[in-house]
Structure formats: structure tokens, C-alpha cells
Design a protein around this motif. Structure first.
Motif, PDB file in Angstrom:
ATOM      1  N   GLN A 105       0.837  -1.212   0.000  1.00 25.54           N
ATOM      2  CA  GLN A 105       0.000   0.000   0.000  1.00 25.54           C
ATOM      3  C   GLN A 105       0.871   1.261   0.000  1.00 25.54           C
ATOM      4  O   GLN A 105       1.735   1.418   0.836  1.00 25.54           O
ATOM      5  CB  GLN A 105      -0.860   0.039   1.268  1.00 25.54           C
ATOM      6  CG  GLN A 105      -2.172  -0.715   1.215  1.00 25.54           C
ATOM      7  CD  GLN A 105      -3.075  -0.323   0.072  1.00 25.54           C
ATOM      8  OE1 GLN A 105      -2.819  -0.650  -1.079  1.00 25.54           O
ATOM      9  NE2 GLN A 105      -4.131   0.371   0.375  1.00 25.54           N
ATOM     10  N   GLY A 106       0.572   2.166  -0.924  1.00 25.56           N
ATOM     11  CA  GLY A 106       1.314   3.419  -0.953  1.00 25.56           C
ATOM     12  C   GLY A 106       0.536   4.532  -0.277  1.00 25.56           C
ATOM     13  O   GLY A 106      -0.341   4.280   0.538  1.00 25.56           O
ATOM     14  N   TRP A 107       0.840   5.743  -0.658  1.00 25.05           N
ATOM     15  CA  TRP A 107       0.155   6.903  -0.086  1.00 25.05           C
ATOM     16  C   TRP A 107      -1.221   7.050  -0.721  1.00 25.05           C
ATOM     17  O   TRP A 107      -1.389   6.855  -1.919  1.00 25.05           O
ATOM     18  CB  TRP A 107       0.981   8.150  -0.327  1.00 25.05           C
ATOM     19  CG  TRP A 107       2.260   8.124   0.449  1.00 25.05           C
ATOM     20  CD1 TRP A 107       3.450   7.612   0.032  1.00 25.05           C
ATOM     21  CD2 TRP A 107       2.464   8.601   1.777  1.00 25.05           C
ATOM     22  NE1 TRP A 107       4.381   7.737   1.023  1.00 25.05           N
ATOM     23  CE2 TRP A 107       3.813   8.349   2.105  1.00 25.05           C
ATOM     24  CE3 TRP A 107       1.638   9.217   2.717  1.00 25.05           C
ATOM     25  CZ2 TRP A 107       4.358   8.692   3.336  1.00 25.05           C
ATOM     26  CZ3 TRP A 107       2.187   9.573   3.945  1.00 25.05           C
ATOM     27  CH2 TRP A 107       3.527   9.301   4.249  1.00 25.05           C
ATOM     28  N   GLU A 108      -2.166   7.439   0.107  1.00 24.07           N
ATOM     29  CA  GLU A 108      -3.517   7.732  -0.389  1.00 24.07           C
ATOM     30  C   GLU A 108      -3.829   9.191  -0.133  1.00 24.07           C
ATOM     31  O   GLU A 108      -3.365   9.780   0.847  1.00 24.07           O
ATOM     32  CB  GLU A 108      -4.543   6.890   0.366  1.00 24.07           C
ATOM     33  CG  GLU A 108      -4.517   5.421   0.022  1.00 24.07           C
ATOM     34  CD  GLU A 108      -5.594   4.673   0.793  1.00 24.07           C
ATOM     35  OE1 GLU A 108      -6.783   4.905   0.531  1.00 24.07           O
ATOM     36  OE2 GLU A 108      -5.217   3.893   1.673  1.00 24.07           O
ATOM     37  N   LEU A 109      -4.639   9.745  -1.008  1.00 22.77           N
ATOM     38  CA  LEU A 109      -5.163  11.092  -0.780  1.00 22.77           C
ATOM     39  C   LEU A 109      -6.441  10.953   0.043  1.00 22.77           C
ATOM     40  O   LEU A 109      -7.336  10.198  -0.326  1.00 22.77           O
ATOM     41  CB  LEU A 109      -5.479  11.765  -2.113  1.00 22.77           C
ATOM     42  CG  LEU A 109      -4.258  12.137  -2.952  1.00 22.77           C
ATOM     43  CD1 LEU A 109      -4.684  12.450  -4.376  1.00 22.77           C
ATOM     44  CD2 LEU A 109      -3.544  13.336  -2.340  1.00 22.77           C
ATOM     45  N   THR A 110      -6.509  11.683   1.155  1.00 22.49           N
ATOM     46  CA  THR A 110      -7.698  11.610   2.014  1.00 22.49           C
ATOM     47  C   THR A 110      -8.228  13.015   2.284  1.00 22.49           C
ATOM     48  O   THR A 110      -7.598  14.022   1.894  1.00 22.49           O
ATOM     49  CB  THR A 110      -7.376  10.918   3.360  1.00 22.49           C
ATOM     50  OG1 THR A 110      -6.409  11.693   4.055  1.00 22.49           O
ATOM     51  CG2 THR A 110      -6.840   9.508   3.147  1.00 22.49           C
ATOM     52  N   HIS A 111      -9.380  13.086   2.957  1.00 22.74           N
ATOM     53  CA  HIS A 111     -10.004  14.379   3.285  1.00 22.74           C
ATOM     54  C   HIS A 111     -10.109  15.280   2.053  1.00 22.74           C
ATOM     55  O   HIS A 111      -9.544  16.383   2.021  1.00 22.74           O
ATOM     56  CB  HIS A 111      -9.223  15.110   4.390  1.00 22.74           C
ATOM     57  CG  HIS A 111      -9.314  14.434   5.719  1.00 22.74           C
ATOM     58  ND1 HIS A 111      -8.552  13.326   6.038  1.00 22.74           N
ATOM     59  CD2 HIS A 111     -10.086  14.675   6.800  1.00 22.74           C
ATOM     60  CE1 HIS A 111      -8.856  12.939   7.274  1.00 22.74           C
ATOM     61  NE2 HIS A 111      -9.775  13.719   7.753  1.00 22.74           N
ATOM     62  N   ASP A 112     -10.838  14.794   1.033  1.00 27.41           N
ATOM     63  CA  ASP A 112     -11.012  15.564  -0.209  1.00 27.41           C
ATOM     64  C   ASP A 112      -9.671  15.955  -0.837  1.00 27.41           C
ATOM     65  O   ASP A 112      -9.495  17.098  -1.282  1.00 27.41           O
ATOM     66  CB  ASP A 112     -11.836  16.838   0.034  1.00 27.41           C
ATOM     67  CG  ASP A 112     -13.292  16.514   0.277  1.00 27.41           C
ATOM     68  OD1 ASP A 112     -13.784  15.496  -0.259  1.00 27.41           O
ATOM     69  OD2 ASP A 112     -13.939  17.281   1.018  1.00 27.41           O
ATOM     70  N   ALA A 113      -8.763  15.014  -0.826  1.00 21.18           N
ATOM     71  CA  ALA A 113      -7.454  15.221  -1.461  1.00 21.18           C
ATOM     72  C   ALA A 113      -6.676  16.385  -0.861  1.00 21.18           C
ATOM     73  O   ALA A 113      -5.876  17.033  -1.529  1.00 21.18           O
ATOM     74  CB  ALA A 113      -7.605  15.388  -2.974  1.00 21.18           C
ATOM     75  N   THR A 114      -6.891  16.646   0.445  1.00 18.37           N
ATOM     76  CA  THR A 114      -6.103  17.696   1.109  1.00 18.37           C
ATOM     77  C   THR A 114      -4.994  17.105   1.975  1.00 18.37           C
ATOM     78  O   THR A 114      -4.211  17.857   2.570  1.00 18.37           O
ATOM     79  CB  THR A 114      -6.987  18.579   2.017  1.00 18.37           C
ATOM     80  OG1 THR A 114      -7.594  17.747   3.018  1.00 18.37           O
ATOM     81  CG2 THR A 114      -8.073  19.286   1.203  1.00 18.37           C
ATOM     82  N   ARG A 115      -4.954  15.755   2.065  1.00 17.85           N
ATOM     83  CA  ARG A 115      -3.937  15.122   2.905  1.00 17.85           C
ATOM     84  C   ARG A 115      -3.392  13.861   2.247  1.00 17.85           C
ATOM     85  O   ARG A 115      -4.103  13.194   1.496  1.00 17.85           O
ATOM     86  CB  ARG A 115      -4.528  14.746   4.273  1.00 17.85           C
ATOM     87  CG  ARG A 115      -5.119  15.953   4.956  1.00 17.85           C
ATOM     88  CD  ARG A 115      -5.587  15.662   6.337  1.00 17.85           C
ATOM     89  NE  ARG A 115      -6.425  16.784   6.780  1.00 17.85           N
ATOM     90  CZ  ARG A 115      -6.984  16.910   7.962  1.00 17.85           C
ATOM     91  NH1 ARG A 115      -6.787  15.958   8.864  1.00 17.85           N
ATOM     92  NH2 ARG A 115      -7.713  17.950   8.275  1.00 17.85           N
ATOM     93  N   LEU A 116      -2.143  13.580   2.563  1.00 17.10           N
ATOM     94  CA  LEU A 116      -1.501  12.339   2.149  1.00 17.10           C
ATOM     95  C   LEU A 116      -1.431  11.416   3.352  1.00 17.10           C
ATOM     96  O   LEU A 116      -1.009  11.845   4.428  1.00 17.10           O
ATOM     97  CB  LEU A 116      -0.072  12.618   1.690  1.00 17.10           C
ATOM     98  CG  LEU A 116       0.128  13.178   0.294  1.00 17.10           C
ATOM     99  CD1 LEU A 116       1.600  13.610   0.138  1.00 17.10           C
ATOM    100  CD2 LEU A 116      -0.220  12.134  -0.755  1.00 17.10           C
TER     101      LEU A 116
END
Lengths: 79, 79
Positions: free
Chosen positions: B1-12
Motif C-alpha cells: 500500500q502506498g500513499w492515499e489522498l484523504t479528506h477531499d485530497a487535502t492530505r496524504l
């Protein structure tokens, strides 16, 4: 703010405030050392100026006397 | 698993897995040192066998080039 019961009273949670990232990180280091000493492992979230410690006994999915003892020892690390 | 964009793409966000509490804690120590070196402070959650790192630029409430650089450097600490 003291410890709160969360997740239908199956966990103990407290947030400690600090003046910056380094102080929060140092506190977390001490909690990590305590966890190893006690063989009891909380979940810890921290960042700039805060650290939140969540304590519970995974094996029973809830709280045991040891969790309250760990909470009291965690308090001392923040003094 | 790599990095995901979370919180409407405001966080990695990325979760790293480990074999026990101590290994997770050691990784978190290294991320904390990196944070101080870079002057860039993620939010970190860890416990037995895992550490989740959340990276964002608080000042802009979202992601900046520096966040992606920090993510790449965090990956190296897990290797």
C-alpha cells in the motif's frame, strides 16, 4: 481535560497539549517506553502541540484494571 | 500500500506495518526526527504493529510540493 471513555466505554482516551512538536514527541517517547515496560500497548496519535493516548485491552475488546493503571502512569509522564 | 489522498485530497496518508510495538515506535522516532529537520510536522498514529503518517500543509489546509517530498523521505525511513 482528563481521561474520557470512548467507543461505548471500551476505551480510555486523553489528549495532552504541548508547546510544539518536539515536546509532544518527547512525551510520546516516554509513553512508548512505559508501554514496553508494562507490556501494554496503547494507540498514540501526535503532531504539533498535542498527543492523544488511547488505552484498551485488545484481547477483551474493552477495559481492564490494567488500563486504568496505565492511564495513571501516563499522567505522571506528562507532569 | 502506498500513499492515499484523504479528506477531499487535502492530505496524504500511508500506513506502514511492523512486527511489533517497538519496531513501529522506532519508525515513528525516525519520522519525528525528519519532521524536526524539515520543519514540517505530520500527524502520526501508531500502536502495536503499525504507524499511520498523515501529511499536509496546515497553513494552506491542503497539499504543497513539500508534502510530497516529505512523503518520499518518509518512505525511505521505512526501508
Amino acid at each position: 481535560q482528563g481521561w474520557e471513555l470512548t467507543h461505548d466505554a471500551t476505551r480510555l482516551e486523553r489528549t495532552f497539549k504541548f508547546g510544539n512538536f518536539v515536546e509532544a514527541n518527547r512525551f510520546v517517547d516516554r509513553v512508548g517506553e512505559l508501554a514496553e515496560e508494562e507490556g501494554h500497548h496503547p494507540d498514540i496519535t501526535f503532531g504539533w502541540g498535542y498527543a492523544t493516548v488511547v488505552i484498551w485491552t485488545h484481547k477483551i475488546g474493552g477495559l481492564h484494571e490494567n488500563d486504568f493503571i496505565f492511564a495513571a502512569k501516563t499522567n505522571r509522564l506528562a507532569e
